[in-house]
Design an enzyme around this catalytic site. Structure first.
Site, PDB file in Angstrom:
ATOM      1  N   GLU A   1       0.806  -1.221   0.000  1.00  0.00           N
ATOM      2  CA  GLU A   1       0.000   0.000   0.000  1.00  0.00           C
ATOM      3  C   GLU A   1       0.837   1.269   0.000  1.00  0.00           C
ATOM      4  O   GLU A   1       0.505   2.251  -0.665  1.00  0.00           O
ATOM      5  CB  GLU A   1      -0.956   0.018   1.202  1.00  0.00           C
ATOM      6  CG  GLU A   1      -2.076  -1.015   1.138  1.00  0.00           C
ATOM      7  CD  GLU A   1      -1.637  -2.398   1.597  1.00  0.00           C
ATOM      8  OE1 GLU A   1      -0.502  -2.527   2.119  1.00  0.00           O
ATOM      9  OE2 GLU A   1      -2.420  -3.356   1.445  1.00  0.00           O
TER      10      GLU A   1
ATOM     11  N   HIS B   1     -11.159  -5.071   9.453  1.00  0.00           N
ATOM     12  CA  HIS B   1     -11.774  -4.895   8.133  1.00  0.00           C
ATOM     13  C   HIS B   1     -13.157  -4.249   8.221  1.00  0.00           C
ATOM     14  O   HIS B   1     -13.977  -4.435   7.334  1.00  0.00           O
ATOM     15  CB  HIS B   1     -11.928  -6.246   7.420  1.00  0.00           C
ATOM     16  CG  HIS B   1     -10.637  -6.873   6.988  1.00  0.00           C
ATOM     17  ND1 HIS B   1      -9.779  -7.466   7.871  1.00  0.00           N
ATOM     18  CD2 HIS B   1     -10.063  -7.001   5.765  1.00  0.00           C
ATOM     19  CE1 HIS B   1      -8.734  -7.943   7.216  1.00  0.00           C
ATOM     20  NE2 HIS B   1      -8.878  -7.666   5.932  1.00  0.00           N
TER      21      HIS B   1
END
Lengths: 379, 321, 342
Positions: free
Chosen positions: C71, C140
């Site tokens: 990322e 998440h």
């Protein structure tokens, strides 16, 4: 019924309306009402509008209470003559309810026609085509920056007697955004092509504002296709125009600015709510929509004035023509009605702005129906 | 390959300008007039200039907290830089960035960076722009031996290889990440790191302009020709502390003195230019004098320049709200 | 106009903008999903939930870039590409992964323009899924829009329906500032009428999904639907609510919030994010500072408790705001009175 019992029912404002809220009664039981008097305020997600009594008499009963949300067609109250008994009123209510339960399906079919997009020459036009009947069909042409929802209080009523077609002009609503040079000639050609595509050789034409000028251009360029003309605050009858408001109606990008811009269209400012402004903005924000309107603006309203003169066409008209104009019109001043030739039947409406079809619905619809009926007979 | 006279003159001038700029900041910082903190590039000039001599204005570089040298080498206005460091409205960033954020995108200078390891990911993006826009540009990340241990750098080496980007990773290895030696902090070697990501590795002596220039030319040509990213490892010595005011107690007493005496890129440039008859020394002396004047006026102008005003506080947070 | 899901609305927005502007590129983990796989199908996944499906096939590998699971590098690359001539749309998959690349957003993209004295444009969009209700557990499921809203230089969009998602995403792509665009993962199959044409919805203008007299409910993202459900029920009980969707948490439409509170005198804020320093706090402070005199009752916040998002269904149900909780909060503010001040 001999006692002139009339049902007041939840009106249908617009295409998507399935229910409405009775915001308030503006008359009390026992009050005398005349046909066309406002008797209640109805709120929908799009508009708050006065509901006008379809008949004269006494408001005998309020069946629905303020604050209730009801489906279109639901019974709100009963207007009747003074000599109708309470029992007769109650029996009427009971039979109304029984009838609507039976007829529900049919009613929905008749008035729920969704618009569809059809290809007409180079354009895709969003068209709402409702009503049947033997008579010559009626084509509704909205004004600059409007769309077919401008006829939401008129189309279904007028469709009781004939086929009525409303559509979004090129550059407007859900129609394609190419408007050529933006002239009334191009827009009239699109309207003519639409009639051809719908297999309509001849139609009554009802045009509002710029749509009025387009109707006249249609008569000029395709005289064989025009049975009668109904002009509502038409463009092309003078030089003056509220260019500032038109520009705001194109460029405003915030609900509060658009709401303000739209309020110039009506005399009763409370008619234009936030939701109505939101709905106009949804259309404005489509890619190409503002550019199309700018093109039309440049062609028809250049330099803060009307640059089209449709007066000669009206002078030369040899078909029945009627004219509506609100005396408080802030967009195209009612002075434009002054020079209209004598053969035109004029309706100048006090305390009404640029949109009589929305502000004075019942009277407007009745007068249009009468005009069309008369011309059917004479034709 | 012969370096053109024009490039040599321009490069010498850039190196001299960096040196004079930094030496002057060193002096001015001590007077207390310069706000914040500054990291000086003295001793490392040949790296920025040797690499940027192979770049065009269209190519992009990203720099580090020690960024003045890269800015000057890439053509950022010296007066604007000085005013920026003084926090003035006339600064290249209007006094909003300071020493660590000098940038000029019109010159392909994507910014000094206050975050160690901030530049390499940005350079992957700049290289992607060159690739997608097909402008034949390359993007160069300057970063230190300290930043070579940042995850962002290692991820960027991988991404640049995966995407086959026209990117050059220039490790400016001055032996220290702040006060900690790279012999302690860097496991393995830079060379093996390049190999680990499947990219060519080159190295050079950063005190020798000619060595840097030639290695950088090969590295940049490789990237520009579409063969993917390269690592260029430049061995350097830092003449001042990590920041101004650093006592450098972690360095041996003779380390800096030795570097100044034996590894001065300006001196070695003059020697080589004289020996190989590339340039007349008088021309270089003229440059030295001109640069001295330029720095003097830059400082004077910066000190006289207006401060930013209240209206500037909220300006340029967004392009449009 | 046709019925489209939230997922289709986003896909269509991306497709139309990529057709319109060749500098728009997509990048992210599995946005194509298939590069290097043994099936040889490069456009295999189109994102973990299929949102970007088909775009690689139309626009090619130079503009739809699968990334390594990395990322920091690709979000940083998106920032660098944005500053140098592209309009990247980077997908962060789950917004919780911002922990791996916050520097690139917070210290780089968000600050370029200000640090560089107004000389940078960073037209970057970072799309990510947010929200609980999917049994996706603590790493998440977060609703991290307050985190981004806190950072000057970022714009933060939290769409509440498919129509909103398409118009706001097109606006985000055309915007010249970095935009965080958060999609609630539970809403991808929600369906409504969405125009086929491209259109934009401006940032910083709240949407009133209904207008009422008694209570203003400000709700964000998926909470807008729940607030409307609660308002429907409350209407039948004679309580009429305004439901206001800010659309963007920055810029925040303070004016409309204040006007609605002036009109109703009561405020309930529904915010799915953790309760400390969230949007509910921020909006409460705004109203306390600027519309205190209009309040007929204390402000109520409908927010989750200050815990990580739990995994197990009954716990997650307890955690989440819902229409019942909103309904109860509205009734509570209708019962309450501010202290009479002599």
């Amino acid at each position: 019924m001999t006692k002139n019992l009339t049902a007041l029912t939840m009106p249908k404002f617009g295409l998507a309306m399935t229910e409405g809220k009775l915001a308030s009664w503006t008359v009390s039981p026992g009050d005398t009402v005349r046909e066309g008097d406002e008797v209640a305020d109805i709120e929908t997600s799009k508009i708050t509008s006065g509901y006008e009594s379809p008949a004269s008499g006494i408001l005998r009963k309020q069946v629905a209470q303020a604050g209730e949300t009801l489906p279109v067609g639901a019974l709100l109250g009963v207007v009747a003559d003074a000599d109708a008994s309470d029992e007769e009123i109650e029996a009427f209510i009971a039979s109304f309810k029984a009838d609507t339960e039976e007829e529900g399906g049919e009613e929905a079919e008749a008035t729920n026609a969704e618009p569809r997009v059809i290809t007409v020459g180079e354009h895709s036009l969003n068209v709402r085509d409702v009503g049947r009947g033997e008579g010559v069909p009626l084509l509704l042409i909205h004004g600059f920056g409007g769309d077919l929802s401008n006829w939401m209080l008129n189309q279904d009523v007028l469709a009781r007697h004939q086929r009525v077609i409303a559509f979004d002009l090129p550059g407007h609503g859900a129609s394609s955004k190419d408007v050529g040079d933006g002239s009334v000639t191009v827009l009239a050609e699109a309207a003519y092509e639409l009639l051809k595509a719908l297999d309509i050789p001849k139609a009554h034409i009802l045009g509002h504002s710029l749509g009025g000028a387009i109707a006249l251009a249609l008569l000029r360029d395709y005289p064989q296709a025009v049975q009668t003309l109904t002009l509502v605050a038409p463009a092309g009858m003078g030089r003056e125009v509220n260019a500032e408001s038109l520009r705001e109606m194109v460029e405003a990008d915030r609900t509060r600015d658009m709401q303000k811009a739209l309020q110039a269209l009506v005399h009763d400012k409370s008619l234009v709510g936030r939701k109505m402004a939101d709905n106009v903005l949804r259309v404005r924000r489509l890619d190409g929509a503002r550019e199309a309107l700018r093109t039309i603006e440049a062609a028809c309203f250049a330099n803060g004035q009307q640059s089209i003169d449709m007066h000669p066409v009206l002078e030369a008209a040899r078909i029945p023509v009627t004219l509506f104009w609100g005396e408080e019109d802030e967009i195209l001043p009612v002075a434009g009605a002054k020079n209209v030739p004598a053969h035109v039947a004029k309706h100048l409406l006090p305390q009404i702005g640029h949109m009589p079809q929305l502000e004075k619905t019942v009277e407007f619809n009745r007068l249009v129906e009468a005009f069309l009926e008369k011309s059917q007979v004479t034709a | 390959m012969q370096i053109s006279r024009e490039t040599l003159l321009r490069s010498y001038r850039a190196m001299r300008t960096i040196r004079a700029f930094e030496e002057r900041l060193h002096r001015e910082f001590a007077t207390g007039e310069i706000p914040g903190f500054v990291h000086l590039y003295c001793g490392e000039e040949a790296s920025a200039v040797g690499v940027c001599a192979n770049l065009t204005e269209q190519d992009t570089i990203a720099s580090t907290h020690r960024g003045h040298g890269h800015c000057i080498a890439k053509g950022v206005d010296v007066g604007g830089m000085m005013a920026e460091i003084y926090g003035r409205k006339t600064g290249v960033c209007r006094g909003k960035g300071g020493s660590m954020h000098i940038a000029d995108l019109s010159k392909g200078m994507l910014g000094a960076n206050g975050i160690v390891g901030g530049g390499p990911p940005l350079i992957c993006g700049a290289a992607l722009s060159h690739k997608v826009l097909k402008d034949n540009g390359v993007a160069v990340a300057f970063y230190g031996d300290g930043a070579s241990n940042e995850g962002t750098t290692l991820e960027s080496l991988n991404l640049a290889s995966v995407w086959h980007l026209p990117a050059v990773f220039v490790v400016e290895d001055n032996g220290y990440g702040e006060a900690t030696g790279s012999s302690y902090a860097c496991a393995g070697t830079q060379k093996d790191r390049a190999a680990g990501f499947g990219m060519p590795y080159m190295e050079c002596d950063g005190s020798d302009f000619f060595a840097v220039h030639d290695a950088a030319r090969d590295a940049i040509d490789h990237a520009r020709s579409g063969k993917g990213p390269v690592m260029l490892h430049v061995h350097l010595e830092r003449w001042y502390g990590h920041f101004e005011g650093d006592s450098m107690s972690y360095r041996a007493p003779n380390e800096v003195a030795d570097a100044k005496k034996n590894h001065d890129c300006l001196e070695s440039f003059r020697e080589r230019a004289g020996q190989d008859k590339l340039l007349e020394l008088s021309a270089l002396d003229e440059i030295d004098a001109a640069v001295a004047d330029e720095i003097e006026s830059a400082v004077e102008a910066a000190k006289q320049a207006p401060w930013p005003e209240e209206a500037d506080l909220m300006a340029d947070v967004y392009v449009k709200i | 106009m046709s019925k489209k899901s939230f997922r289709q609305a986003i896909n269509e927005a991306l497709r139309q903008e990529m057709r319109r502007d060749p500098t728009v590129v997509l990048m992210g983990e599995d946005v194509a999903g298939g590069q290097g796989g043994s099936s040889g199908v490069k456009d295999a996944w189109g994102g973990v939930l299929g949102v970007t499906k088909g775009l690689l096939t139309e626009f090619g590998e130079n503009r739809v870039l699968d990334t390594p699971i990395s990322e920091a590098s690709y979000i940083g690359a998106a920032a660098g590409a944005a500053a140098t001539g592209l309009r990247p749309v980077a997908e962060l998959m789950f917004v919780d992964f911002v922990g791996c690349c916050l520097d690139q957003i917070m210290n780089q993209a968000a600050k370029f323009r200000y640090m560089f004295g107004g000389k940078a444009r960073t037209p970057l969009v970072i799309r990510a899924m947010y929200g609980a209700g999917f049994n996706a557990a603590a790493q998440h499921s977060q609703a991290l829009y307050p985190l981004f809203t806190h950072i000057p230089g970022l714009k933060v969009v939290v769409p509440s329906s498919p129509y909103e998602a398409k118009g706001l995403l097109i606006e985000a792509i055309r915007d010249d500032d970095p935009v965080i665009f958060l999609e609630n993962k539970v809403m991808y199959d929600d369906v409504e009428d969405v125009p086929d044409e491209a259109y934009t919805i401006p940032f910083g203008e709240a949407n009133l999904t209904r207008e009422g007299d008694d209570v203003t409910i400000v709700a964000i993202g998926r909470m807008v639907g729940m607030a409307n459900e609660a308002a429907d029920r409350l209407a039948k009980q004679g309580i009429s609510c305004t439901v206001l969707d800010p659309r963007t948490t920055f810029p925040l439409d303070e004016q409309t919030i204040l006007e609605c509170v002036e009109d109703t005198g009561r405020l309930v804020i529904v915010d799915e994010s953790s309760p400390r320093c969230n949007m509910a706090c921020d909006i409460s402070a705004l109203v306390a500072e600027q519309a205190f005199g209009a309040l007929k009752a204390p402000i109520r916040r409908v927010v989750p408790p200050h815990t990580p998002v739990p995994f197990s269904t009954p716990l997650e149900n307890l955690y989440m705001p819902n229409a019942d909780k909103i309904e109860a909060a509205v009734k509570a503010v209708m019962m309450q009175k501010t202290r009479e001040v002599a």
